[in-house]
Design a protein around this motif. Structure first.
Motif, mmCIF file in Angstrom:
data_model
loop_
_atom_site.group_PDB
_atom_site.id
_atom_site.type_symbol
_atom_site.label_atom_id
_atom_site.label_comp_id
_atom_site.label_asym_id
_atom_site.label_seq_id
_atom_site.Cartn_x
_atom_site.Cartn_y
_atom_site.Cartn_z
ATOM 1 N N GLN A 367 11.817 -0.445 -12.165
ATOM 2 C CA GLN A 367 11.415 -1.777 -12.599
ATOM 3 C C GLN A 367 10.504 -2.426 -11.553
ATOM 4 O O GLN A 367 10.515 -2.043 -10.384
ATOM 5 N N PRO A 368 9.694 -3.396 -11.954
ATOM 6 C CA PRO A 368 8.745 -4.027 -11.024
ATOM 7 C C PRO A 368 9.466 -4.706 -9.864
ATOM 8 O O PRO A 368 10.527 -5.320 -10.047
ATOM 9 N N VAL A 369 8.850 -4.638 -8.686
ATOM 10 C CA VAL A 369 9.440 -5.247 -7.503
ATOM 11 C C VAL A 369 8.333 -5.675 -6.544
ATOM 12 O O VAL A 369 7.281 -5.037 -6.458
ATOM 13 N N TYR A 370 8.560 -6.789 -5.869
ATOM 14 C CA TYR A 370 7.718 -7.226 -4.761
ATOM 15 C C TYR A 370 8.438 -6.888 -3.465
ATOM 16 O O TYR A 370 9.617 -7.232 -3.306
ATOM 17 N N PRO A 391 2.546 -12.569 7.024
ATOM 18 C CA PRO A 391 3.285 -11.759 6.056
ATOM 19 C C PRO A 391 2.371 -11.130 5.009
ATOM 20 O O PRO A 391 1.333 -11.677 4.656
ATOM 21 N N LYS A 392 2.789 -9.962 4.513
ATOM 22 C CA LYS A 392 2.064 -9.228 3.474
ATOM 23 C C LYS A 392 3.057 -8.811 2.396
ATOM 24 O O LYS A 392 4.269 -8.977 2.531
ATOM 25 N N PHE A 393 2.530 -8.222 1.306
ATOM 26 C CA PHE A 393 3.442 -7.749 0.272
ATOM 27 C C PHE A 393 2.843 -6.563 -0.471
ATOM 28 O O PHE A 393 1.638 -6.327 -0.458
ATOM 29 N N CYS A 394 3.717 -5.799 -1.111
ATOM 30 C CA CYS A 394 3.334 -4.733 -2.034
ATOM 31 C C CYS A 394 4.001 -5.013 -3.367
ATOM 32 O O CYS A 394 5.087 -5.626 -3.423
ATOM 33 N N TYR A 395 3.369 -4.554 -4.437
ATOM 34 C CA TYR A 395 3.930 -4.752 -5.771
ATOM 35 C C TYR A 395 3.813 -3.457 -6.558
ATOM 36 O O TYR A 395 2.800 -2.759 -6.476
ATOM 37 N N GLY A 396 4.847 -3.150 -7.314
ATOM 38 C CA GLY A 396 4.827 -1.966 -8.160
ATOM 39 C C GLY A 396 6.205 -1.677 -8.710
ATOM 40 O O GLY A 396 7.161 -2.440 -8.500
ATOM 41 N N LYS A 397 6.305 -0.569 -9.405
ATOM 42 C CA LYS A 397 7.602 -0.150 -9.938
ATOM 43 C C LYS A 397 8.245 0.835 -8.973
ATOM 44 O O LYS A 397 7.567 1.698 -8.412
ATOM 45 N N LYS A 417 5.631 2.739 -3.851
ATOM 46 C CA LYS A 417 4.326 3.045 -3.282
ATOM 47 C C LYS A 417 3.815 1.808 -2.544
ATOM 48 O O LYS A 417 3.693 0.726 -3.133
ATOM 49 N N CYS A 418 3.512 1.981 -1.262
ATOM 50 C CA CYS A 418 3.146 0.831 -0.436
ATOM 51 C C CYS A 418 2.560 1.327 0.874
ATOM 52 O O CYS A 418 2.997 2.345 1.417
ATOM 53 N N SER A 419 1.570 0.603 1.410
ATOM 54 C CA SER A 419 0.939 1.018 2.661
ATOM 55 C C SER A 419 1.345 0.148 3.843
ATOM 56 O O SER A 419 0.761 0.254 4.918
ATOM 57 N N MET A 420 2.324 -0.747 3.661
ATOM 58 C CA MET A 420 2.785 -1.542 4.797
ATOM 59 C C MET A 420 3.428 -0.626 5.837
ATOM 60 O O MET A 420 4.077 0.362 5.491
ATOM 61 N N ASP A 459 2.155 5.754 2.839
ATOM 62 C CA ASP A 459 1.872 5.506 1.435
ATOM 63 C C ASP A 459 3.133 5.266 0.606
ATOM 64 O O ASP A 459 3.069 5.052 -0.599
ATOM 65 N N LEU A 460 4.290 5.313 1.257
ATOM 66 C CA LEU A 460 5.546 5.128 0.537
ATOM 67 C C LEU A 460 6.554 4.484 1.475
ATOM 68 O O LEU A 460 6.635 4.826 2.654
ATOM 69 N N ILE A 461 7.296 3.505 0.964
ATOM 70 C CA ILE A 461 8.401 2.925 1.722
ATOM 71 C C ILE A 461 9.677 3.106 0.924
ATOM 72 O O ILE A 461 9.636 3.301 -0.296
ATOM 73 N N SER A 462 10.792 3.072 1.614
ATOM 74 C CA SER A 462 12.060 3.303 0.921
ATOM 75 C C SER A 462 13.091 2.274 1.347
ATOM 76 O O SER A 462 12.983 1.629 2.393
#
Length: 494
Positions: A367-370, A391-397, A417-420, A459-462
């Motif tokens: 599901q979508p998440v910030y 601060p920064k953010f990523c958005y996706g499922k 999926k995120c580049s932070m 390219d990925l955070i967990s």
């Protein structure tokens, strides 16, 4: 550090409260950070002092490039337990604005000292709780290697470019999973920290010695130099004035004496003529100096120099100097004490000041998440697109499968999926985020960073999956009571 495994009172648990058999292995632990107001005040003042000098000195919790793993996909795992949510706090008082209005006001940084004395920070958020005093972050941002808690742990909501617009909130108690605490198992890499009321430093005030002695807050003495006459008029019985050193004359020494100072002494012509040339006590000091003067000045001159006239008929005095090597004398100095107290202002409970995100557990994946945070580390290839200041953010499922990485004993992480990069760890993953209200539900916190395609770029955070065990830890934390640290006059409350 001794672990506190004493369960809190069960009254008032939310719908997520779980009942465990008496013989079951514990799923949560509680650790003290700074329960006493005086200790908590000291921790927060450490970061606020000097216009936030320590805050600016801190660096992000650092992940070495060699520690960036590649997460391995496992079969999608179904988790037992019904999904649940607690609503966010939406009645936050207005305050200083964050640069990007779409960012949650509850977002901030946690600051702490590791066992080596390094000043470090992670990302975190205020979260809903019974006493409106709870912070959610990664477990590794509270526990060092899954063992002792960090020192001087505080939360700064709305942190922006070295500023603490809503004050500093000192940690009182930390709660995490038993597996993270005992086994350093990152499937439980999250923590909830109950914090005391926040405060800010406002100003300083000069007071009497009696007021200084009675003050329970921050205080110090400023040393001010005065004259001997002022000292003689000062009352000595209260220690308001004092002297240091003593009056001693200069001593003649050799030129090689440590700290020897060269002075010149005016002598008559014969003494100068008889003196040796070189470096030593009584030796010549340069060539004679011829000074042109008026007849009146020459007649008034009483020194050992030679009076005369030059070839043009001008009146002159010829000065002769020899060397004088001395060890300088000392003089007594006099001082007065200015008694200063530092005034602080209570900024209230965390949730009342900046609000708090809701909490969710046993939610479906995909599901979508910030994901919010303060990334600051470079990518493994050395490129550094983030400063860690804003601060920064990523958005996706989120991914629909479960991920694992043996290095951190991970078997059940969810991914995005995120580049932070590092520094964003501990930041909240919010589902059902309302951009107008800037609230959602914390359904994870950034734990690990991964380079899945092998190009030396994150390219990925967990995050640990928030399940019924997470809800159990949360429910214990939400019952923790904390205190105000500062009284109405700016003093520490004990």
């Amino acid at each position: 550090m001794k672990r506190l495994l004493v369960p809190l009172a069960a009254a008032g648990l939310s719908a997520a409260a779980l009942a465990f058999p008496a013989a079951a292995e514990p799923t949560w632990v509680q650790d003290p950070l700074a329960p006493k107001p005086a200790d908590a005040y000291s921790n927060a003042f450490f970061w606020l002092d000097g216009n936030g000098a320590a805050l600016k000195k801190a660096t992000q919790y650092h992940w070495d490039a060699k520690d960036v793993p590649k997460l391995m996909t496992t079969q999608a795992k179904s988790f037992d337990g019904k999904p649940g949510m607690t609503a966010p706090i939406t009645s936050a008082k207005p305050g200083a604005k964050v640069k990007n209005v779409n960012l949650p006001r509850s977002l901030g940084k946690v600051f702490f000292l590791d066992r080596k004395g390094n000043y470090q920070w992670c990302s975190a958020t205020s979260i809903q709780s019974r006493h409106r005093n709870l912070v959610a972050t990664a477990g590794h941002c509270v526990y060092e290697d899954g063992k002792d808690v960090y020192r001087k742990w505080v939360f700064v909501p709305g942190y922006y470019q070295g500023k603490a617009p809503y004050g500093v909130y000192a940690g009182a108690y930390a709660f995490t999973t038993y597996d993270l605490d005992v086994y350093d198992d990152y499937d439980g890499d999250y923590a909830f920290v109950a914090v005391h009321n926040g405060f800010t430093l406002t100003t300083e005030k000069k007071v009497t010695a009696a007021e200084y002695k009675a003050w329970a807050g921050d205080k110090w003495i400023k040393k001010r130099e005065i004259t001997a006459e002022e000292f003689a008029k000062c009352k000595l019985n209260l220690g308001d004035c004092w002297s240091e050193g003593e009056d001693t004359p200069a001593d003649l020494v050799g030129p090689d004496f440590p700290g020897a100072v060269l002075e010149k002494v005016e002598v008559n012509e014969k003494t100068y003529t008889d003196a040796k040339v070189g470096r030593g006590q009584g030796f010549k000091f340069g060539e004679p100096v011829v000074e042109q003067v008026s007849k009146v000045e020459q007649d008034a001159y009483k020194g050992p120099g030679k009076r005369g006239t030059d070839t043009h008929g001008n009146y002159t005095i010829t000065h002769y100097y020899t060397q004088k090597w001395v060890k300088p004398g000392t003089s007594r100095k006099y001082f007065a004490a200015d008694y200063i107290i530092g005034l602080a202002k209570d900024t209230g409970k965390l949730g009342d000041t900046v609000g708090g995100q809701g909490f969710a557990w046993n939610q479906p994946k995909g599901q979508p998440v910030y994901a919010f945070g303060y990334p600051g580390d470079p990518h493994p290839d050395g490129d550094k697109p983030f400063t860690g200041v804003t601060p920064k953010f990523c958005y996706g499922k989120t991914g629909t499968k479960t991920y694992q990485v043996n290095t951190f004993r991970v078997e059940e992480h969810q991914v995005l999926k995120c580049s932070m990069t590092g520094g964003a760890d501990g930041g909240p993953w919010l589902i059902k985020y309302d951009n107008a209200k800037r609230t959602g539900y914390v359904n994870g916190v950034t734990s690990l960073f991964a380079d899945q395609d092998g190009n030396n770029r994150i390219d990925l955070i967990s995050s640990a999956y928030f399940d019924s065990e997470t809800a159990d830890v949360y429910n214990k934390a939400t019952l923790a009571e904390t205190k105000s640290l500062v009284g109405p006059n700016g003093e520490i409350l004990y």
